[in-house]
Scaffold this motif. Structure first.
Motif: not given
Length: 183
Positions: A31-32, A72-80, A107-111
């Motif tokens: 997560i993160g 992956y830190r630049q393209s997506e984020d896991l939460v919870g 949660v995917a990071l968009a922009d």
């Protein structure tokens, strides 16, 4: 991390506790993508570490695993908080293996911004292999291999039996009673 569904009862409690602590650190560090927390779970320097990642590719040492997490830190984020259900833990001398099922919100990071519309759930299974060797010969438990793969869709019937993950619940094993469902 959930209660253990099955553990080899003859293993020393301190070994079980340490392996479960390392597994929890591993899943929570996802997560993160907290790299300093993650690397403490694995052998150092980690040249012999091997991972079969959920993305289908192998990673052969900790340098490669860290590079994967930086990507992956630049393209997506896991939460919870990951919901981890240990299905089996076996400890045999200086080697142990753990099998679990895991649910993680993603949660995917968009922009660079979180978009709640992109939220989905990852359902995976994993096998973790531990050795009582920190990578430099000291007798400390570390995860030396993990294999992560997707679970089938939660409502897909299991061939030969017809039950589903939704029916059984995450991490259910046949020697335990079926989990009670809310009405």
């Amino acid at each position: 991390m959930s209660d253990i569904q099955y553990i080899q009862r003859s293993a020393p409690a301190e070994d079980i506790d340490e392996i479960l602590r390392l597994s929890r650190e591993w899943w929570e560090s996802n997560i993160g993508y907290v790299i300093p927390r993650m690397v403490q779970v694995f052998p150092s320097p980690g040249e012999e570490y091997l991972m079969f990642n959920f993305n289908g590719h192998p990673y052969f040492n900790m340098r490669e695993k860290v590079a994967l997490w930086e990507y992956y830190r630049q393209s997506e984020d896991l939460v919870g908080t990951p919901e981890v259900r240990v299905m089996r833990l076996e400890v045999r001398g200086d080697t142990a293996w753990l099998a679990c099922e895991v649910r993680i919100d993603e949660v995917a990071l968009a922009d660079g911004a979180h978009d709640d519309d992109t939220r989905n759930t990852l359902l995976v299974r994993a096998t973790e292999i531990y050795h009582r060797d920190n990578g430099e010969g000291a007798p400390q438990w570390r995860m030396w291999h993990t294999h992560i793969s997707p679970l089938p869709p939660a409502d897909e019937p299991r061939p030969g039996f017809g039950d589903t993950t939704d029916d059984r619940g995450l991490g259910w094993v046949p020697w335990q009673p079926l989990p009670e469902r809310e009405a």
